[in-house]
Each structure stands twice: as C-alpha cells, then as structure tokens.
Design an enzyme around this catalytic site. Structure first.
Site, short mmCIF file in Angstrom:
data_model
loop_
_atom_site.label_atom_id
_atom_site.label_comp_id
_atom_site.label_asym_id
_atom_site.label_seq_id
_atom_site.Cartn_x
_atom_site.Cartn_y
_atom_site.Cartn_z
N GLU A 430 41.54 42.54 40.91
CA GLU A 430 40.73 41.41 41.36
C GLU A 430 40.40 40.49 40.19
OE1 GLU A 430 36.92 42.73 42.75
OE2 GLU A 430 36.12 40.71 42.98
N ASP A 503 36.06 45.05 41.55
CA ASP A 503 34.73 45.23 40.97
C ASP A 503 33.90 46.16 41.83
OD1 ASP A 503 35.17 43.64 38.80
OD2 ASP A 503 34.43 41.81 39.77
N ASP A 505 31.12 45.76 43.12
CA ASP A 505 30.05 45.03 43.79
C ASP A 505 30.48 44.67 45.21
OD1 ASP A 505 31.90 43.05 43.51
OD2 ASP A 505 30.76 41.86 42.07
N ASP A 507 31.47 41.83 46.58
CA ASP A 507 32.72 41.07 46.69
C ASP A 507 33.92 41.99 46.49
OD1 ASP A 507 31.60 38.71 47.28
OD2 ASP A 507 31.80 37.81 45.28
#
Ligand code: 0RA
Length: 640
Positions: A430, A503, A505, A507
């Site tokens: 990503e 990641d 998180d 997203d």
C-alpha cells in the site's frame, strides 16, 4: 468383551490391517497438513466429520463440541455409536479399538452412506487424532450400555470396558492435543464456530452446538437451520438488495442421490456460487455445477422467449449474462462420490449432471410461472447484462485500447530475479512511499514489489469489464500472469506467495478487505491453493539502550514493558504506517523470512472479507452506518 491379544497371537493377516500410528506421530504434516493452528483445527474437523457422516446417513441430529478448561476438546453426537463388537478381521479386538488405533480404518467401516472420506481432504480417520493426542477417551452409547476406552499417545490404556448404562446411542470423543508434536493447543472458538455454521447449513435439521468452558473465555453458540441452503443463500445475500423475495429452492432425491439447490438474485454484478458434494466444498465445481448452469441458462432463455421479453432480434442470453448478480448454493450427497483434480475439488460423477439439471429446470420453471413479476425483473436484468457486455466488446474493438491482459509486465513492478514460482514472492504494498522502502529493503533475488496506490477501486460496484480497466487491478493481474475470471490459468502464476502488506490502520484494513474480495471473487484458486498471505508489520518499536524490539500488538507491548520492569527507561514509538519504517526495519520485521510472521489467508477469511466488503460498499445503508459509528474513533477518512 474384547481383550488385547498378546503379541504372539497376532497373525500376518492382523498385522496387514493393523498399521500402527507411529507414522502419524513421525510425519504429522502428511496426515493433517500442518502442526500449527490449522492442523489443530483439522483434528477437530476430523472428529466432527465422522459425526457429520452419521447426520448425512440420517441417524444423528445433534453434535455438541466443547472446549474444556483443561485444554481438551470433546465431540459428542447422537449417531449410532462406533461399533464395539469384535472386529470381523480381528475377532479378539473391539472394532472401537481398531478404529482408534489403526490408520485408514476410521469411517470406512459400516458399508454405505454418504461419506466424506473419499474426498482425500478429510478422512485420514479419527485414529490420526488419537495419534496426535497425549490423552484421548472414547465413550460409546450402544445396547443400553456405556462403553469406554482411554489412550495415551494413541495407545490403549486397557481394553474396551462397560462403565455404566446408557439411554439412546452415540459417541463422545475427548482428546488433549499432544503439545510435543502440535505447536499450539489454543482452539479458536470463532474459527470453529464459523465452520460449524457452514456444516449446519449443509445438513438441514442438524443442530451443532459449541461451548467454550475455558476460564474468562466462556461462550457458546448453536447452529440449526431448518431452511438448509435457503438459509445459507439468505445469509450470503444479507447485505445486498435482492431481486427475489425469497430464494428459489429444491430438495429432491433421485435414486440414491440427494440434491439441494437454492438461488436468489441480487442487483450486484458478480456471481457467488457455492457447491458441495457430501458436505465438501467443491471449489472447482464439476458435474453438479455444470448441470446447474445448463439448466439456468436454458430455462431463463426459454421463459424469456415465451413471454416475449427476449425479442426475436435479441440473441440468446449467455451463461455469464444469467449469472450476473446470482447467489446460489448447490449440494449433492451420493454414495460413491468421485473427486478429481489436484486438490480433489471437482466432482466427477456423470449421472449427477443430468439429475441436477432436471431438478433445477423444474424448480425454475415453477418459480418463473408462479412469480411472473420477479421473473420479468430477472430476465430484464440478464438482458441488461448482455447488452452491457456487447457494448463493452464493441467499445474495446473501436478504441483498440491496450488489452487489459496484455502480458507486458507493469512499469511499477520491481520484479525479482528468481523465475521459479515456488521460490518467488510478490509483495502488494500500500502506497508509493512504503513501496519505495520495500524495494530497498527486499531481497531482490526472490522478492518482487508492486506498489498500489490508495483506494484501488470499488470492485463491488464495478462490472468485470470496468474493473479490468482499473490501472491497479490490471497491474496485479499482469504481474501474476494468470489472467482472470473465466480465463484464469493457475499454472501460469508467477509467484508462489502473494503477500498483502498494508498499514495497520483503518485505511489499510479497508484496502486489504478490498484486495481479499477481488481475489475471492475473481481468482478464488489463488486462495484455495494457499498462495495468498498477509504480512504482519509491527505496531510499536521499543528502544532500550541500543537494542530495538518490535511488537505486533498492544498486548505484546504491555507484556514486554511489564517484563522489562521500571528501571530501563524504554522509548516506545507507534508506527503510523509502513511508510515510516526505513528499509532495514521493514526487512527485519516484515520481510525477512527468518524473522517475519505471515498469515495465510483461508477461504473463510475471504468469505468474511467479502461480507464486510459488501456491507461497506453495498447498498444497505444501516449496517454500514453502524459499522462506521462503531469504528468512528479510528476512522479518519473512510470514503464510502
Ligand atoms: C462405523 C460404523 C457405524 C458407525 C460408526 C462407525 C460411527 C463412527 C463415529 C465416529 C464419531 N461418531 C460416530 N458414530 C458412528 C455404524 C454402526 C451400526 O451400523 O450400528
């Protein structure tokens, strides 16, 4: 009652049928795949499959699985009970003892019925479970008596004994995994429950209960679906707008074959078809799926012509047209199921094709006649699909744009020098900055990097042709070398491991869900063949003096700090994203095969992602709203 014969009493004939359990303990992987958590769960499924065989034979309607506080697990059923009488081929030994201590002797006793064993996926037998258990006990209720035998490391402690009286019949198997062989004994309630849910859909009127008795983890769940596959299809469609008020359904017996099919259209573009033979997920389809498809295409075309929604000028609806937005489940149960293919995921019984085709044709004809309003919407939807496909084809020819499956490798791909797919890995990373670190940090001999930009695309709402137009998806497909959808060629896969690195998180998890959904919908074999993995980047770096430590969860951080005590003055930093890691850190923590942890993606993971995805991207506003509210504190810019 049976007794154990002295060694000298064994005849050559006995030895032939009595292959001991030592091979299982020596090479567990050969029998249960692995000794990690998957292998552990495999042990459970192996025992439960025997009870499921009883359910499929119509002689068992209740299975209770309990995870006990002492780390053992038991499976109790109300089937016929494992026979305890002397075994015909070894008259001095109870059949129960032979079943428990002999390889391949498991569920193969007792003549016909619908057995899973022949699939080659399961059916190594409950003796393999015994072999891999430090302690095991079987209790059989039969002849109004309670019989019992215990085992240590697969060896009987004493002959089968009557230990009491019993009402009804059944078998209860309790086992404690041998932790000198198995890497973990930590049964995962959720994973097991998910599997039992599926089994309950496939066996209408069977109740499967699971209880966790471990301290601080007490919970239970029970699954019972009297709708059978109808309930399954409703579950699969629960976050979608359906076109049919209720699934069309047929359950029928032809000779010894039991056929059950449910289908329901929704207004999405992809198809979701699950097929099973004797309770085994036939990922490559086969006779039953071929029969189903043929019936669907022919019946919808005939009906469309008859009511004149399909005009003379219209060409026939294709298979792809009639399967857009279709959710279906097909299950057949037959005594002599033949499975073929590398992973035995394809049913190959010629007679089943016609049997399913006839059952589905009659079901659909009846449904269309009885529900003309819905019938009209379905045919119109198929016709739309057909027109869109024609338009896309014409547009492609006109523009003569670059073929999306052109085999030139994408420019963003930093390939590896290794050409053998067994050794080559592809990281799907990503973001460009993390992609940059990964390119510098990797071992270029066998690790390739493909950076992906932000929000890739909304696969759910995109049609197949539009999806292929997305630059990011095109890059993935060309890097893999396999093609996609109908033309997917698994043998062309250029990398044995595809590793999603996103990641930690919201997203990141969003992008991961999206990628998992893409693979699930369009390259399912990549998952079922075990090629798809998720990288585990650390969440925190803890620096103590010159030493750096990496931890992967908050719990791990707290445990680490607690062990350290208050004296050392550690500095703790949380990684906000992969981009914050320098190439060496990324290599050391996430990419170096010697130190990294990879999670292998299972089809269950993918189904879950698919559900989450259709909830996040789909049409039902409420569940999405609830999800976002529940995660509001972590959501930054979830653009749904
Ligand atoms: C062999 C034959 C019969 C039943 C079983 C095995 C059996 C095995 C297991 C394992 C777990 N639960 C089970 N329940 C039954 C049929 C015996 C008969 O005909 O009475």
């Amino acid at each position: 009652m049976a007794t154990v014969p002295k060694a000298s009493e064994y005849t050559a004939k006995d030895i032939e049928i009595l292959e001991g359990l030592e091979p299982v303990r020596k090479r567990p992987g050969m029998y249960i795949g692995s000794t990690d958590i998957r292998g552990l769960h495999h042990l459970v499924y192996e025992v439960v499959d025997n009870s499921i065989d009883e359910a499929m034979a119509g002689v068992c309607d209740r299975i209770t699985v309990a995870i006990h506080a002492d780390g053992s697990l038991s499976v109790d059923d109300n089937g016929r009970g494992i026979p305890v009488e002397p075994h015909p081929k070894s008259p001095s030994t109870s059949t129960l003892e032979i079943v428990m201590t002999t390889l391949h002797a498991g569920g193969k006793f007792g003549g016909d019925g619908y057995k899973q064993g022949s699939s080659g996926l399961h059916g190594v037998g409950v003796s393999a479970v015994n072999a891999l258990s430090s302690y095991c006990k079987v209790e059989v209720r039969r002849n109004n008596k309670l019989y019992m035998q215990e085992y240590h490391h697969g060896m009987p402690v004493a002959p089968v004994k009557v230990v009491g009286s019993a009402t009804g019949t059944g078998t209860k198997t309790t086992f404690l995994p041998d932790l000198t062989i198995m890497e973990t004994g930590d049964f995962q309630f959720e994973t097991l429950a998910q599997r039992f849910r599926e089994m309950a859909y496939l066996n209408r009127e069977l109740t499967i209960k699971i209880v966790d008795e471990r301290p601080d983890r007490e919970q239970e769940a029970a699954f019972y679906f009297d709708g059978g596959l109808r309930s399954f299809v409703r579950h699969l469609n629960k976050n979608r707008n359906v076109i049919m008020a209720r699934p069309a359904y047929v359950e029928r017996r032809v000779d010894k074959t039991l056929i059950e099919v449910a289908l329901q259209y929704n207004d999405h573009y992809s198809e979701t078809i699950f097929s099973f033979a004797n309770g085994i997920n036939t990922v490559d389809g086969g006779s039953h799926v071929t029969g189903f498809r043929a019936a669907l295409t022919r019946t919808l075309n005939e009906y469309g012509r008859k009511v004149n929604i399909l005009k003379e000028a219209d060409s026939n609806l294709s298979g792809d047209d009639v399967r857009e937005g279709l959710t279906a489940a097909i299950s057949v149960k037959l005594p002599e199921a033949q499975f073929e293919g590398q992973t035995k995921g394809k049913l190959n019984n010629a007679e089943v094709r016609t049997q399913v085709e006839m059952a589905v044709t009659e079901m659909l004809q009846q449904y269309l006649e009885e529900t003309p309003g819905e019938a009209k919407r379905i045919i119109e939807k198929c016709l739309n699909a057909s027109r869109a496909r024609d338009a896309a084809r014409r547009a492609r020819e006109l523009v003569r744009r670059k073929d999306p499956l052109d085999s030139t490798l994408p420019g963003k791909l930093a390939d590896c020098s290794e050409r053998s797919p067994q050794r080559a890995e592809l990281y799907l990373v990503e973001g460009d900055s993390a992609g940059g670190s990964a390119k510098q940090g990797r071992d270029r001999h066998f690790q390739a990097i493909l950076p992906l930009r932000g929000k890739i695309l909304n696969v759910e709402r995109a049609r197949l042709d539009r999806m292929l137009a997305s630059e990011e998806i095109k890059n993935i497909i060309t890097a893999l070398g396999t093609g996609v959808g109908d033309t997917f060629a698994p043998e062309k896969l250029r990398y044995g491991r595809l590793i999603l690195m996103t990641d930690a998180d919201v997203d990141g998890s969003h992008i991961r869900t999206l990628l998992l959904t893409f693979f699930f919908r369009y390259m399912e074999r990549v998952i079922t063949n075990g090629h798809l993995y998720i990288a585990q980047p650390p969440l925190y770096r803890i620096q103590v003096g010159k030493q750096r430590h990496y931890v992967y969860s908050e719990q791990e951080r707290d445990e680490f700090l607690a062990r350290l005590g208050g004296t050392k003055n550690p500095s703790v930093s949380r990684y906000k994203g992969l981009g914050e890691m320098d190439p060496e850190e990324l290599w050391e923590t996430t990419m170096n095969p010697a130190t990294r942890t990879l999670l292998q993606v299972t089809i269950e993971d993918a189904i879950k992602a698919d559900e989450t995805f259709s909830m996040l991207m789909g049409d039902e506003v409420m569940p999405r709203k609830r999800f976002i509210e529940a995660h509001a504190h972590t959501v930054k810019n979830l653009d749904v």
